[in-house]
Design an enzyme around this catalytic site. Structure first.
Site, short mmCIF file in Angstrom:
data_model
loop_
_atom_site.label_atom_id
_atom_site.label_comp_id
_atom_site.label_asym_id
_atom_site.label_seq_id
_atom_site.Cartn_x
_atom_site.Cartn_y
_atom_site.Cartn_z
N SER A 230 0.73 -1.18 0.13
CA SER A 230 -0.07 0.15 -0.16
C SER A 230 0.96 1.27 0.02
O SER A 230 2.04 1.25 0.37
CB SER A 230 -1.01 -0.23 1.25
N TYR A 243 -1.73 -0.74 10.66
CA TYR A 243 -1.96 -1.39 9.24
C TYR A 243 -0.77 -0.75 8.46
O TYR A 243 -0.11 -1.60 7.52
CB TYR A 243 -3.08 -0.58 8.68
P1 NAD Z 1 -11.15 -6.30 0.26
O1 NAD Z 1 -12.10 -6.15 1.72
O2 NAD Z 1 -11.92 -6.67 -0.90
O3 NAD Z 1 -10.29 -7.41 0.49
C1 NAD Z 1 -9.70 -7.80 1.61
C2 NAD Z 1 -9.76 -9.39 1.67
O4 NAD Z 1 -8.97 -9.78 2.91
C3 NAD Z 1 -11.24 -9.63 2.16
O5 NAD Z 1 -12.09 -10.03 1.02
C4 NAD Z 1 -11.14 -10.91 2.88
O6 NAD Z 1 -11.41 -12.11 2.17
C5 NAD Z 1 -9.70 -11.02 3.26
N1 NAD Z 1 -9.57 -11.12 4.68
C6 NAD Z 1 -9.30 -10.23 5.62
N2 NAD Z 1 -9.05 -11.13 6.77
C7 NAD Z 1 -9.01 -12.40 6.48
C8 NAD Z 1 -8.65 -13.48 7.33
N3 NAD Z 1 -8.55 -13.30 8.68
N4 NAD Z 1 -8.76 -14.65 6.66
C9 NAD Z 1 -9.01 -14.90 5.48
N5 NAD Z 1 -9.15 -13.58 4.70
C10 NAD Z 1 -9.25 -12.49 5.34
O7 NAD Z 1 -10.46 -5.09 0.11
P2 NAD Z 1 -9.39 -4.51 -0.76
O8 NAD Z 1 -9.07 -3.14 -0.59
O9 NAD Z 1 -9.30 -5.16 -2.15
O10 NAD Z 1 -7.80 -5.10 -0.02
C11 NAD Z 1 -7.18 -6.01 -0.83
C12 NAD Z 1 -5.67 -5.82 -0.47
O11 NAD Z 1 -5.33 -4.12 -0.93
C13 NAD Z 1 -5.23 -5.45 1.10
O12 NAD Z 1 -4.03 -6.01 1.03
C14 NAD Z 1 -5.08 -4.05 1.34
O13 NAD Z 1 -4.25 -3.80 2.30
C15 NAD Z 1 -4.68 -3.46 0.08
N6 NAD Z 1 -4.92 -2.00 -0.06
C16 NAD Z 1 -6.17 -1.57 -0.30
C17 NAD Z 1 -6.39 -0.35 -0.53
C18 NAD Z 1 -7.56 0.42 -0.57
O14 NAD Z 1 -7.73 1.63 -0.56
N7 NAD Z 1 -8.73 -0.32 -0.80
C19 NAD Z 1 -5.06 0.57 -0.61
C20 NAD Z 1 -3.82 0.10 -0.55
C21 NAD Z 1 -3.82 -1.28 -0.26
#
Ligand code: NAD
Ligand code: MG
Length: 338
Positions: A230, A243
């Site tokens: 991120s 985080y």
């Molecule tokens: P999202 O909620 O769609 O995806 C996160 C997923 O993590 C969930 O769908 C869930 O299946 C999984 N998860 C969480 N805890 C878990 C557990 N204990 N066991 C199994 N699965 C678990 O959200 P997203 O934003 O697409 O996140 C995906 C990645 O992107 C993450 O690593 C997040 O840190 C990163 N990210 C997101 C953003 C943003 O703004 N959305 C920005 C930078 C990085």
């Protein structure tokens, strides 16, 4: 932007029922998978540009879901590339495991991988079954094999089983995407509990370590690992103290492991997204106030959509990137990366 107007080419599929217990599995073996129909599940050309031109901007309406949240219940629904991503055989015959593959950035990667010709296993939490079912169908519609492996990756034994099952059901493994994460907004260090700190590190750092460690013995030269880090690794927000640290840890893990595995021909890279419209943000990842103006600070004045990350994952996974390892690919709308 809704997956309903996506009319894929028909693909014959077989649905193997759900196995109860820690590792429930839904495997689909489309006969079409072996026949590599390049038109399977592909939307018409030109759709992606159209979609990008009308991506939503703040202000967003108030909304909150219990963790972990469902993409299907967000307003507006995120665009994961359901109606737009067109593959061109760049990952034909590859076998991928994607954690958090049910929604958000993980779902976008999964759709792209499948349309590029890969079979895909997804991990997610049992509470996300509704989102996961949509993804299984999207993989099948692309004519590829889908393996659904729900379970909680905070458990080391489950992580080992997850990798073993993915290898068994896919018949091997050569792309591992550590994408699942926990993000919970907390304004003050004084309110950050040990329980939350532990939860965030278990999900984002320990699980990445456990899954990768279990996967490496199965990875041959030409395989790759992609971690979703991120911009928080470089430009941490005050309310994401725990985080942001995990995201820095992921970057260090990526760079160190790339050096370990380079001679084996296994590449390790990360993607660093900026603000992306996903369930993570509406299920405790942001305050309601931040959510309303989510993405406003980005030079583009809007959050990214998961679909806008798909090609970054494909690029890092593709054989053509064979000299790219230990890198962090930023997709942040113009700010936040080093
Ligand atoms: P999202 O909620 O769609 O995806 C996160 C997923 O993590 C969930 O769908 C869930 O299946 C999984 N998860 C969480 N805890 C878990 C557990 N204990 N066991 C199994 N699965 C678990 O959200 P997203 O934003 O697409 O996140 C995906 C990645 O992107 C993450 O690593 C997040 O840190 C990163 N990210 C997101 C953003 C943003 O703004 N959305 C920005 C930078 C990085
Ligand atoms: Mg989800």
């Amino acid at each position: 932007m809704d997956s309903n107007d996506h009319k894929p080419a028909p693909a014959r599929r077989r649905f193997v029922g759900t196995v109860a217990g820690g590792l429930a599995a839904v495997a689909a073996v489309p006969a079409a998978a072996q026949q590599a129909d390049p038109a399977a599940g592909q939307p018409p050309a030109g759709r992606a540009r159209e979609a990008a031109s009308r991506y939503p901007r703040p202000p967003f309406q108030n909304q909150s879901q219990p963790w972990p949240g469902l993409a299907g219940k967000m307003t507006p629904r995120p665009d994961h590339g359901e109606t737009t991503y067109r593959g061109s055989g760049r990952l034909t015959g590859r076998k991928a495991l994607v954690t958090g593959g049910d929604s958000g950035i993980g779902r976008a990667a999964v759709i792209a991988f499948a349309r590029e010709g890969a079979d895909v296993a997804i991990n997610y939490l049992p509470a996300e079954e509704a989102d996961a079912r949509e993804v299984v169908k999207l993989i099948q519609d692309a004519g590829r094999k889908a393996v659904a492996l729900p379970g909680d990756i905070r458990d080391e034994a489950f992580c080992r089983k997850l990798v073993a099952e993915a290898v068994r059901q896919l018949g091997g493994l050569d792309i591992v995407v550590n994408n699942a994460a926990r993000q919970h907004s907390t304004d003050s260090i004084l309110d950050l509990t040990t329980e939350q700190f532990d939860w965030t590190f278990k999900t984002n750092v320990y699980a990445m370590f456990w899954i990768t460690k279990a996967a490496v013995p199965h990875l041959k030269a030409g395989s790759c690992i992609i971690n979703t880090a991120s911009v928080q690794a470089y430009d941490p927000s005050p309310n994401l103290l725990d985080y942001a640290q995990t995201k820095s840890a992921q970057v260090a893990f990526t760079k160190a492991l790339a050096k370990q595995l380079g001679k084996k021909g296994i590449r390790v890279n990360a993607i660093a997204p900026g603000p992306i419209w996903t369930p993570l943000q509406v299920s405790g990842g942001q305050t309601q106030e931040n959510l309303k103006k989510f993405g406003e600070d980005s030079p583009m004045g809007r959050p990214g959509q998961p679909a806008e990350l798909a090609l970054a994952f494909v690029t890092l996974a593709a054989d053509e990137s064979s000299y790219t390892t230990g890198q962090v690919y930023g997709v942040a709308g113009g700010a936040g990366n080093p």
